[in-house]
Write an enzyme that holds these catalytic residues in place. Structure first.
Site, mmCIF file in Angstrom:
data_model
loop_
_atom_site.group_PDB
_atom_site.id
_atom_site.type_symbol
_atom_site.label_atom_id
_atom_site.label_comp_id
_atom_site.label_asym_id
_atom_site.label_seq_id
_atom_site.Cartn_x
_atom_site.Cartn_y
_atom_site.Cartn_z
ATOM 1 N N HIS A 15 0.699 -1.132 -0.125
ATOM 2 C CA HIS A 15 -0.118 -0.022 0.015
ATOM 3 C C HIS A 15 0.955 1.205 -0.025
ATOM 4 O O HIS A 15 1.345 1.678 0.894
ATOM 5 C CB HIS A 15 -0.794 -0.009 1.186
ATOM 6 N N HIS A 17 1.095 4.926 -2.285
ATOM 7 C CA HIS A 17 0.757 5.969 -3.396
ATOM 8 C C HIS A 17 2.014 6.355 -4.104
ATOM 9 O O HIS A 17 3.057 7.180 -3.439
ATOM 10 C CB HIS A 17 -0.061 6.974 -2.842
ATOM 11 N N HIS A 195 -9.885 1.420 -0.858
ATOM 12 C CA HIS A 195 -9.505 2.237 0.569
ATOM 13 C C HIS A 195 -10.967 2.244 1.394
ATOM 14 O O HIS A 195 -11.999 2.776 0.823
ATOM 15 C CB HIS A 195 -9.174 3.583 0.381
ATOM 16 N N GLU A 198 -10.613 3.740 6.805
ATOM 17 C CA GLU A 198 -9.488 4.722 7.337
ATOM 18 C C GLU A 198 -10.182 5.690 7.925
ATOM 19 O O GLU A 198 -10.279 6.074 9.185
ATOM 20 C CB GLU A 198 -8.662 5.075 6.103
ATOM 21 N N ASP A 276 2.115 3.702 3.121
ATOM 22 C CA ASP A 276 0.926 4.712 2.454
ATOM 23 C C ASP A 276 1.508 5.906 1.698
ATOM 24 O O ASP A 276 1.785 5.840 0.692
ATOM 25 C CB ASP A 276 0.065 5.405 3.702
ATOM 26 N N ASP A 277 2.175 7.015 2.373
ATOM 27 C CA ASP A 277 2.612 8.046 1.805
ATOM 28 C C ASP A 277 3.783 8.545 2.662
ATOM 29 O O ASP A 277 3.898 9.637 3.532
ATOM 30 C CB ASP A 277 1.741 9.297 1.571
HETATM 31 N N1 HPA Z 1 -5.806 7.762 2.019
HETATM 32 C C1 HPA Z 1 -6.550 8.183 1.029
HETATM 33 N N2 HPA Z 1 -6.303 8.619 -0.117
HETATM 34 C C2 HPA Z 1 -5.258 8.983 -0.538
HETATM 35 C C3 HPA Z 1 -4.084 8.578 0.546
HETATM 36 C C4 HPA Z 1 -4.429 8.298 1.828
HETATM 37 O O1 HPA Z 1 -3.506 8.152 2.951
HETATM 38 N N3 HPA Z 1 -3.040 9.035 0.055
HETATM 39 C C5 HPA Z 1 -3.085 9.343 -1.091
HETATM 40 N N4 HPA Z 1 -4.290 9.376 -1.531
HETATM 41 ZN ZN ZN Z 2 -3.739 4.953 1.035
#
Ligand code: HPA
Ligand code: ZN
Length: 330
Positions: A15, A17, A195, A198, A276-277
């Site tokens: 996961h 991006h 997703h 969250e 994630d990022d």
């Molecule tokens: N969550 C949802 N959408 C996203 C995220 C995230 O952490 N990063 C980039 N798009």
């Molecule tokens: Zn994500």
């Protein structure tokens, strides 16, 4: 403090991006080359700066606006994979959005994808890391925009593009609005992830499962508030792509101690670990493992088992899995 987990432990990250893995220095460099002023998205220390998740999405899109050509994405993939390799990652999947690669136009997307695939191949040869792509539509851009994105995914399914997903603001629209896009991707033979859970509660995970029928859920952690749903995830073998540091940094949970990843695992839900990022959340996969080991007492054996599960849940072919399994268990 000495390390609890060997940083070189081979890892699988599902996961991630692509644009979200760009370092602030990389994005600043592109902005400078192009004469773009995006100074407002950086803090004094040079890192990305934002107030909350929704502001994060705005800052994310501003950073992404500096990526304007296939060549920019080629450089991005190489930079991102260098960072992943430093974390011991041997296999990664990355979310890529045709929205950010030519605005959803299929011809432009093919050119961006060609550059991305070339960079992935170069990284495979020079760094020994395998990358696959999951085409991702963006929920807050709306269902109408998701259709051409699903068509881009279906048309370019292959050795590199193996999956389809949805990211973005979970509070916008309903999963059923994206059923067409997911059906289109499923019919093309793409593997599916979404997703959910969250920011949306447990019901958002149920809705994603019912309407989009993915085999993996991005995050999904709020399922913990509905134990019948947790049992369903465990029984159906739905895999969660859990990103604890992301959730803590954005304030979904106040601390690692409060994060449900350990409880989900205890209830036999298959979980995987990702960042994630990472630069946005000021984390690395090595740091995530270390914090989890300190917080929950997880050992190298736990992480090895999680990585083996991640490889099983990966959207790549069986031959790739076999050769990676050798490296994971060595
Ligand atoms: N969550 C949802 N959408 C996203 C995220 C995230 O952490 N990063 C980039 N798009
Ligand atoms: Zn994500």
């Amino acid at each position: 403090m000495s390390e609890l987990i060997d940083p070189a432990l081979p890892k699988v990250e599902l996961h991630l991006h692509l644009e979200g893995a760009a370092s602030p220095a990389f994005i600043r460099g592109l902005a400078k080359e192009k004469g773009l002023d995006i100074s407002g998205i950086f803090a004094e220390d040079g890192g990305y700066d934002y107030r909350d998740f929704w502001h994060f999405l705005e800052v994310y899109e501003a950073a992404t606006s500096t990526l304007q050509s296939p060549e920019d994405f080629r450089r991005l993939v190489l930079a991102v994979l260098e960072d992943r390799a430093e974390d011991g990652v041997i296999y990664a999947e990355t979310f890529v959005s045709p929205d950010f690669c030519g605005g959803g136009d299929l011809g432009a997307w093919r050119e961006y994808l060609h550059a991305i695939e070339e960079a992935a191949e170069q990284a495979q040869n020079t760094m020994g890391i395998t990358l696959k792509g999951v085409v991702t539509c963006i929920r807050h851009f709306g269902p109408e925009k998701a259709r051409p994105i699903a068509l881009c995914a279906a048309e370019t399914k292959g050795d590199f593009i193996t999956g389809f997903g949805i990211a973005g603001d979970e509070k916008m629209h309903h999963p059923k609005d994206f059923a067409w896009a997911f059906d289109c991707a499923r019919e093309a033979g793409l593997r599916l992830t979404a997703h959910a859970g969250e920011w949306g509660g447990a019901q958002s995970v149920r809705d994603a499962l019912d309407h989009l029928r993915p085999e993996r859920i991005g995050h999904g952690v709020q399922a913990i508030d509905d134990l019948a749903l947790v049992d369903r995830l465990a029984e159906d073998g739905i895999v969660l792509e859990v990103c604890p540091g992301s959730n803590v940094f954005l304030g979904v949970y106040p601390s690692f101690r409060d994060h449900p990843v350990d409880r989900l695992r205890e209830r036999e839900v298959k979980i995987t670990l990702s960042t994630d990022d990472p630069p946005f959340f000021r984390t690395t996969l090595v740091q995530e493992y270390e914090t989890l080991a300190r917080t929950f007492g997880w050992t190298e054996a736990d992480f090895r088992s999680i990585n083996a599960d991640a490889l099983k849940a990966a959207f790549c072919d069986e031959a790739t899995k076999r050769s990676l399994l050798d490296r994971l268990t060595r």
